[in-house]
Design a protein around this motif. Structure first.
Motif, PDB file in Angstrom:
ATOM      1  N   VAL A  11      54.171  96.967  20.524  1.00  0.00           N
ATOM      2  CA  VAL A  11      53.365  97.811  19.662  1.00  0.00           C
ATOM      3  C   VAL A  11      52.585  98.889  20.423  1.00  0.00           C
ATOM      4  O   VAL A  11      52.615 100.066  20.064  1.00  0.00           O
ATOM      5  CB  VAL A  11      52.363  96.967  18.839  1.00  0.00           C
ATOM      6  N   PHE A  68      54.559  91.340  15.708  1.00  0.00           N
ATOM      7  CA  PHE A  68      53.793  92.196  14.795  1.00  0.00           C
ATOM      8  C   PHE A  68      54.134  91.908  13.340  1.00  0.00           C
ATOM      9  O   PHE A  68      53.284  92.053  12.469  1.00  0.00           O
ATOM     10  CB  PHE A  68      53.974  93.679  15.129  1.00  0.00           C
ATOM     11  N   PRO A 125      48.786  92.768  20.783  1.00  0.00           N
ATOM     12  CA  PRO A 125      49.152  92.952  19.375  1.00  0.00           C
ATOM     13  C   PRO A 125      48.408  92.049  18.398  1.00  0.00           C
ATOM     14  O   PRO A 125      47.992  92.520  17.338  1.00  0.00           O
ATOM     15  CB  PRO A 125      50.657  92.669  19.329  1.00  0.00           C
ATOM     16  N   GLN A 154      53.090  99.994  10.675  1.00  0.00           N
ATOM     17  CA  GLN A 154      51.642 100.135  10.531  1.00  0.00           C
ATOM     18  C   GLN A 154      51.258 101.189   9.520  1.00  0.00           C
ATOM     19  O   GLN A 154      50.145 101.173   8.994  1.00  0.00           O
ATOM     20  CB  GLN A 154      51.017 100.502  11.865  1.00  0.00           C
ATOM     21  N   ALA A 160      57.941  99.034  14.955  1.00  0.00           N
ATOM     22  CA  ALA A 160      56.599  98.478  15.091  1.00  0.00           C
ATOM     23  C   ALA A 160      55.535  99.503  14.719  1.00  0.00           C
ATOM     24  O   ALA A 160      54.563  99.190  14.044  1.00  0.00           O
ATOM     25  CB  ALA A 160      56.373  97.975  16.512  1.00  0.00           C
TER      26      ALA A 160
END
Lengths: 294, 340
Positions: A228, B163, B275, A248, A244
């Motif tokens: 990330v 994630f 993360p 978001q 990744a």
């Protein structure tokens, strides 16, 4: 490692809660299965819930019931209305390259430190261990500048090189352990047959190390697929993001499209799970080959 | 993953070891060219095999690291670094300030606060995931029905990118209508602000990280358990050792080399775990769950103006701390007679 319920030479009925090898009464057996079952449920539940949620209409994301109105709407929305496909493409390029190069480089390095004694070997081993320690924070700004100077920002290759430095040191350690487990007689036989060290490595040892390579590939893949911090710092602009980073954008301070998020997350998790399934058999032997003999 | 290599490898490809010879290649003697050529002739296979790694790490880690350390001795921030606005190129105007950054950081309670929480975070995550991983590995390490199924289920979290898992947990932890709170209210209990109350936020991030970390421990320890000869257990059983005694005197010592490696690695990884915290709470509420790494990241990428020099100094301190911990850990291991 055999079942010992059949013979009880010494009358050692274990006190119930200590579940170790040895005689296992029905109660202990029940306890064992209950514990493992609970643990499995805890392990499986979050991904499962994600899957369930992704099939609910957007407005029901937080509904606690199982799916009432089954819909594929979220998936359609993600694929048609967002940049998901370009993120997927970016991720595939980055991760594919990283895995290919990473496995090869980790294998050669692991082989060299497993088979040869050469000046500079100990510092190299130390360096590999030390790179595990470097915090993202100390590297990220200078690395950002370096990539900017080289014109590699927003370029997949910049991320590939970065991920290599994350994955290769650990993988080289793993591969070294794996090669240590392959008898050196094989190398000697190869040399007797007139192969040079490269040939021995490529034709004889590498094929034997396939399980180790599988684990290395898995680890490298996961590193790139799930990273990330670097990805969000080095890639900017909606269509340059990797998965990744892109994910978001669905849920941040301003918007929260949980429907799209869950659908996208499922699509992301599936390839990872497949790769994982392919190597799962080798994980135990591959990962610990090195650790078990010191 | 042990540092010592097996002795048998020396003879592997017929390359004589440089260790154990009377002289070293870095001696500056008149014979150097010849010796260098000889070293090249013997070792070029090995060197060419490790060259890619050395070069890539040298460029991508060595250079940024050196530069990061240098930045930490300056007052660089977003306003005075070299940059290009449109067609104008503005040269860097930051200056060397010596140890000022370090003095400021170490003199500020903030750093010690963050360090305290980072240590607590690392220790509890590593301890919990090790204990849980070990317990599960011991249970899985014998023949019974459904063993493969359990094992697959238990390592599933590893197959899901971190994630993705973290977002799933956010869904579950959601204060207004997440599953956990729905269940709590369904049971007639009050809601909990999982991610917005400092104490609960800490518990939540640790929970998630343990959930993420157990599969690695489980797999590694399972591999370790399988390498312990079954005869040891049989002999102990004959001697009437209780299950606890067998665990204490056979399993634990047998796992030492594996567990010392995984504990060290997971300590390093957890200490730098970005993360989970960044995506779950963004370090909040306030800065309750901010660990050193996420804070350093915030300094250089989130706040404005971006404070590169302070961020770099935090990074260097993190690195020093980890190097110290590693050295101490390995020394402790060696004292107990471990080989590496």
């Amino acid at each position: 490692m055999t079942d010992t319920t059949s013979h009880t030479p010494v009358g050692t009925e274990p006190p119930a809660p200590v579940r170790k090898r040895g005689d296992r009464g029905p109660l202990a057996s029940l306890g064992l299965h209950l514990t493992l079952l609970t643990a499995s449920v805890v392990a499986v539940f979050p991904p499962l819930w994600l899957l369930v949620t992704s099939f609910k209409p957007k407005t029901d994301a937080f509904d606690t019931s199982l799916v009432k109105d089954f819909t594929l709407g979220n998936y359609g929305h993600v694929i048609r209305d967002t940049d998901f496909l370009s993120w997927l493409q970016n991720s595939l390029i980055v991760v594919g390259l990283t895995t290919l190069i990473g496995v090869f480089v980790a294998a050669t390095t692991g082989y060299a430190v497993s088979r040869f004694r050469f000046p500079g070997m100990r510092p190299l081993m130390w360096m590999l261990l030390l790179t595990q320690m470097f915090p993202v924070a100390v590297l990220i700004v200078p690395l950002y500048n370096l990539l900017a100077d080289l014109g590699l920002l927003n370029q997949p290759i910049g991320l590939v090189v970065t991920y290599l430095t994350v994955a290769v040191p650990f993988c080289a350690w793993m591969m070294k352990g794996y090669f240590d487990g392959i008898p050196v007689e094989i190398d000697e036989a190869g040399r007797v047959d007139g192969l040079n060290p490269f040939g021995t490595f490529w034709r004889l040892v590498l094929p034997l190390a396939r399980p180790g390579l599988a684990v290395t590939a898995f680890y490298t893949f996961i590193t790139g697929w799930a990273e990330v911090a670097y990805a969000s710092a080095f890639m900017t602009g909606e269509e340059n993001l990797t998965l990744a980073g892109g994910l978001q954008t669905f849920v941040n301070q301003y918007t929260s499209d949980w429907g799209a998020l869950t659908a996208a997350a499922v699509i992301i998790a599936v390839p990872a799970a497949i790769v994982f399934g392919l190597v799962a058999r080798h994980l135990v032997s591959g990962l610990t080959a090195g650790a078990t003999k010191s | 993953m042990a540092v010592e290599t097996g002795q048998s490898v020396t003879k592997a490809a017929g390359t004589p070891g440089a260790r154990g010879r009377g002289h070293r290649t870095d001696h500056k003697t008149p014979k150097t060219p010849g010796r260098l050529r000889r070293a090249l002739a013997t070792h070029w296979y090995a060197w060419s095999m490790v060259a890619p790694v050395v070069i890539v790490i040298g460029v991508i880690i060595g250079y940024p690291l050196g530069r990061g350390v240098w930045l930490s001795f300056t007052d660089a921030d977003e306003a005075n670094v070299e940059r290009t606005i449109g067609v104008n190129h503005i040269p860097a105007t930051y200056e060397y300030v010596g140890l000022d950054n370090y003095r400021a950081i170490l003199g500020d309670g903030l750093f010690w606060d963050r360090l305290g929480w980072t240590v607590l975070w690392t220790v509890s995550c590593v301890a919990l995931s090790f204990a849980i991983g070990l317990a599960l590995a011991v249970m899985l390490n014998r023949a019974f029905k459904g063993r493969t199924l359990y094992r697959t289920a238990l390592i599933l979290p590893w197959a899901v990118p971190a994630f993705v898992s973290v977002f799933t947990w956010r869904l579950l932890f959601n204060e207004r209508s997440g599953l956990f709170n729905e269940l709590l209210t369904g049971a007639g209990l009050g809601r909990i602000s999982w991610l917005n109350d400092p104490a609960w936020a800490k518990i939540s991030v640790i929970t998630v990280n343990v959930w993420v970390g157990v599969p690695f421990m489980l797999i590694a320890l399972l591999g370790g358990l399988q390498s312990i000869p079954a005869e040891l257990y049989e002999a102990a059983e004959m001697d009437g050792a209780s299950p606890w005694q067998r665990f204490r005197h056979i399993t634990l010592p047998g796992l030492r080399s594996v567990s010392s490696t995984v504990i060290l690695l997971s300590t390093i990884w957890t200490f730098n775990m970005f993360p989970v915290i960044f995506l779950l709470t963004r370090g909040g509420p306030g800065d309750a769950t901010e660990i050193l790494v996420t804070y350093a990241y915030r300094l250089s990428f989130v706040i404005s103006p971006r404070d590169y020099s302070t961020s770099a100094a935090w990074g260097v301190l993190i690195l020093l701390l980890l190097a110290l911990v590693t050295a101490a850990y390995r020394r402790a291991l060696r004292k107990q007679g471990d080989t590496w």
